[in-house]
Design a protein around this motif. Structure first.
Motif, PDB file in Angstrom:
ATOM      1  N   TYR A  50     -45.071 110.199 -55.666  1.00  0.00           N
ATOM      2  CA  TYR A  50     -44.742 109.735 -57.239  1.00  0.00           C
ATOM      3  C   TYR A  50     -44.376 110.659 -58.074  1.00  0.00           C
ATOM      4  N   GLU A  63     -33.957 108.825 -55.016  1.00  0.00           N
ATOM      5  CA  GLU A  63     -33.732 107.849 -54.018  1.00  0.00           C
ATOM      6  C   GLU A  63     -34.481 108.022 -53.017  1.00  0.00           C
ATOM      7  N   TRP A  66     -38.100 108.006 -52.965  1.00  0.00           N
ATOM      8  CA  TRP A  66     -38.794 106.564 -53.129  1.00  0.00           C
ATOM      9  C   TRP A  66     -38.509 105.794 -51.810  1.00  0.00           C
ATOM     10  N   ARG A  67     -37.599 105.967 -50.913  1.00  0.00           N
ATOM     11  CA  ARG A  67     -37.499 105.252 -49.737  1.00  0.00           C
ATOM     12  C   ARG A  67     -38.560 106.102 -48.965  1.00  0.00           C
ATOM     13  N   ASP A  70     -41.963 104.315 -49.409  1.00  0.00           N
ATOM     14  CA  ASP A  70     -42.176 103.095 -48.985  1.00  0.00           C
ATOM     15  C   ASP A  70     -42.899 102.872 -47.657  1.00  0.00           C
ATOM     16  N   GLU A  73     -46.536 103.887 -48.479  1.00  0.00           N
ATOM     17  CA  GLU A  73     -47.141 102.910 -48.983  1.00  0.00           C
ATOM     18  C   GLU A  73     -47.531 101.881 -48.117  1.00  0.00           C
ATOM     19  N   THR A  74     -46.645 101.329 -47.173  1.00  0.00           N
ATOM     20  CA  THR A  74     -46.988 100.463 -46.030  1.00  0.00           C
ATOM     21  C   THR A  74     -47.922 100.641 -45.201  1.00  0.00           C
ATOM     22  N   ALA A 133     -47.200  97.228 -53.240  1.00  0.00           N
ATOM     23  CA  ALA A 133     -46.102  97.955 -52.127  1.00  0.00           C
ATOM     24  C   ALA A 133     -45.108  97.107 -51.831  1.00  0.00           C
ATOM     25  N   THR A 134     -45.464  95.836 -51.692  1.00  0.00           N
ATOM     26  CA  THR A 134     -43.930  95.072 -51.331  1.00  0.00           C
ATOM     27  C   THR A 134     -43.160  94.678 -52.424  1.00  0.00           C
ATOM     28  N   ASN A 135     -43.715  94.754 -53.729  1.00  0.00           N
ATOM     29  CA  ASN A 135     -42.736  94.746 -54.808  1.00  0.00           C
ATOM     30  C   ASN A 135     -42.216  93.182 -54.862  1.00  0.00           C
ATOM     31  N   PRO A 141     -38.553 101.129 -59.184  1.00  0.00           N
ATOM     32  CA  PRO A 141     -39.408 102.161 -58.370  1.00  0.00           C
ATOM     33  C   PRO A 141     -40.517 102.756 -59.330  1.00  0.00           C
ATOM     34  N   LYS A 144     -43.212 100.168 -60.090  1.00  0.00           N
ATOM     35  CA  LYS A 144     -43.781  99.655 -59.092  1.00  0.00           C
ATOM     36  C   LYS A 144     -44.849 100.923 -58.787  1.00  0.00           C
TER      37      LYS A 144
END
Length: 203
Positions: A50, A63, A66-67, A70, A73-74, A133-135, A141, A144
């Motif tokens: 972050y 970007e 951020w990807r 993801d 986070e999952t 996490a699933t936003n 972003p 989130k």
């Protein structure tokens, strides 16, 4: 005239000895379940990510970060849900958390009406983390990450509360993240906040 000082010193010593033993027992109990997972490592990865993303001036590179986050986070949510399911097997007596502001030995046994169940609290945190996490609300972003961080901070606070006391948990939250319990509670998802307040009765 009876000298009360030795008795007071003895009582204080006994208090801290029993308090230390209880704290150790709770730390060991929580640690036995956490050690099976990589939750703390994933939390550190996400938190560092972050900071990198928010400080990255290049939009393309930002970007990409951020990807990358993801997936982390999952994985964090999946592992935390497994941890919660594993911890839920413990008995209710050993998972009580005292609502008293300071740590008192055997408080959960002496004042069971002034407790809440850590198993239920952890389930609330698991749901909140997954929602963030699933936003589902399609936030940016940045927003989130803000909510996800708050969910993680509140979960850490609950674990410290269980192992020590609410006062210690408040102090650690402020020292480590420079934010208060009230601020964190205001920043988590609405579902988390509502369920947390209903369970603990404390804002």
């Amino acid at each position: 005239m009876i000298d009360l000082l030795p008795l007071a010193l003895l009582a204080t010593l006994v208090f801290f000895v029993f308090r230390k033993r209880e704290r150790l027992r709770r730390v060991v109990l929580l640690g036995q379940h956490l050690m099976q997972f990589q939750i703390e490592k994933l939390m550190e990865t996400v938190a560092d990510g972050y900071l990198r993303a928010l400080g990255e001036p290049d939009p393309t590179r930002r970007e990409q970060i951020w990807r990358y986050l993801d997936a982390n986070e999952t994985q964090l949510c999946e592992q935390f849900e497994r941890f919660v399911a594993d911890f839920a097997k413990r008995g209710e007596v050993e998972t009580r958390v005292s609502k008293l502001p300071i740590g008192i030995p055997m408080a959960t046994q002496m004042f069971p009406q002034a407790t809440f169940d850590l198993r239920k609290a952890l389930a609330i945190h698991a749901h909140g983390l997954t929602q963030a996490a699933t936003n589902a609300l399609q936030r940016t972003p940045r927003d989130k990450a803000f909510t996800m961080s708050a969910e993680l901070f509140l979960m850490q606070h609950t674990c410290h509360w269980f192992c020590n006391s609410r006062a210690v948990a408040d102090a650690r939250l402020l020292a480590r993240h420079k934010t208060s319990h009230a601020q964190v509670l205001a920043a988590v998802g609405a579902d988390t906040r509502q369920a947390y307040l209903a369970l603990t009765g404390i804002g």
